[in-house]
Design an enzyme around this catalytic site. Sequence first.
Site, PDB file in Angstrom:
ATOM      1  N   GLU A   1       0.820  -1.202   0.000  1.00 27.24           N
ATOM      2  CA  GLU A   1       0.000   0.000   0.000  1.00 27.24           C
ATOM      3  C   GLU A   1       0.860   1.260   0.000  1.00 27.24           C
ATOM      4  OE1 GLU A   1      -2.221  -3.396   1.783  1.00 27.24           O
ATOM      5  OE2 GLU A   1      -0.233  -2.516   2.109  1.00 27.24           O
TER       6      GLU A   1
ATOM      7  N   PRO B   1      11.241 -13.572  -0.792  1.00 30.25           N
ATOM      8  CA  PRO B   1      10.089 -13.708   0.102  1.00 30.25           C
ATOM      9  C   PRO B   1       9.453 -12.353   0.392  1.00 30.25           C
ATOM     10  CG  PRO B   1      12.001 -14.895   0.943  1.00 30.25           C
ATOM     11  CD  PRO B   1      12.492 -14.025  -0.168  1.00 30.25           C
TER      12      PRO B   1
END
Length: 429
Positions: free
Chosen positions: A61, A271
Site C-alpha cells: 500500500e 520472500p
Amino acid sequence: MLRVLYSLLWVVILPLALLRLVWRGRKEPGYVRNIGERLGAYGHLPAQGPWLWVHAVSVGETRAAQPLVEALLAAYPTHRLLLTHMTPTGRQTGAQLFGKEPRVLQCYLPYDLPWLVRRFLRYFRPAAGMLMETEVWPNVVHGARRAGVPLFLVNARLSPRSFRRTARFGRAASAMYADFAGVLAQTSGDAERFQALGLEAVQITGNLKFDMQPAPAGIERGHRLRQAFGGRAVLAAASTREGEEPFLLDALSRWPQLCGDTPRPALLLVPRHPQRFDEVAAMAERAGFSVQRRSAMDVDKLAAPITADIVLGDSMGEMAMYFAASDLAFVGGSLLPLGGQNLIESCAVGTPVLVGPHTFNFAQATEDAIAAGACRRVANAEELMQAAARLLADATALAEMRAHARTFAGVHRGATVRTLAALAPALGA
C-alpha cells in the site's frame, strides 16, 4: 450496537495485541519501536499542519501511495502530509520513498479504539484523510466523520470473497461505508460491489499501481545484476508467501524430469516478509541448493560471476531491481489461496509474469494482463517450471511477452490524475 461490541472486543484483545508486538519484536525490532503511537501518544511529533493524511498499512500500500503522495505534495504546497502505517516494513518503505521530503511525517495509526482514534484526530486535525485499498477500520471511519474530517477510501478494491463476508453484516456494513466522504474504486467490478453495499459516493478512478514509475537507478542496477549471472537464464519468484517455497523448491529440484534438456535457470527468490529471509535461506540449503544472499553482495562491484543456484533477495525496496534482473517472473501469493500479489511492477520493467490459480485480490489486473499477453496462469509449481522452460527456450515468445508487459503497464496509467480530481472538492481546490 455492532460497533460497540467491536470496541469491547478490542478492549479485551488490546493486551494480547501489545504482547504480540513484543513477540514479533524478537525477530523484527521495528515492532517494539514507537509503541506509544499505537496507543495514541504523539507528543514527540510536531502537530503543526495543515495536514493531508494518507494511511498505507504495509509495503504494498505504501508503494501504491507513492504517486498519490507526490501529486498531493505538488498540488497543495502549503500543506504537510501525514503518512500512517500499521507495520514496521510499511514504515521502512515510506522512509525509503519519502525520507528526504521535509513535508512528509510518518507514524503509526493507533489501534481501532474510539478514544485512541480521537487522540490521533485531535492531535493532528487533518484537513482530509485517505485510506489505501482495503483498510477499513470502523472506529477510524466513524471517528473521522464525527470530527468533520472528510475520509476517502482510495485505490479501493473489494474482492467477491470480501464482499460476501462484508455483506453478512447487512446494515452495519452499509452504515460504516456510508461514513466515508467517497470511495474511489480501482475497477468497475469493485465499484459495483461497493454500490451493492448501499454506497452512492463511488467513483472509478483506476489503479494507482499503474502510475508507479520504477526508479531508473533500480533498473540499471538490475541490469548489472543480470549480467553477473552470465549466460544463465534468471527466473524470479517474487513476493512468495509462507507455504509456497517448499513447492517451488521441490519443483525446481525436479527440473530435469519436468523440463527435459532446457537448462535450469538461476532462481531469484524474494520472500514477501523480511522476517522469513533466514528461514527461506535455510530451507533452500536443506533442499540441496547453493544459496547466495543479496545482503552479502555489492551489486555495484560484482567482481565474480554468480554461480549459486539461488540468489535470495533479502532486502527491502529493491523489487524493481529484482524484476529488471530477471527474464521471467513468478508473482507469489498465488500458488496457495492467499489472493496473489501485485504483478504491475514486473510488467512496468518489461518482465513477463507467471501466476498461480489464486489471484482474487488482484483479479482485474491479473485478467487484464493475461488478456494483454503479458501474463500466463499455471495450476501449480510443476506447471510453473514447465511454462518457464518453454518460454526461456523460445526467445521470440519471450520477447513478445516482454513487449506486451510494457504496453499493458503503460495503457492503464492515469489513476493519480483521476484520484486527485475526485479529491479536489473536499480538499478545497
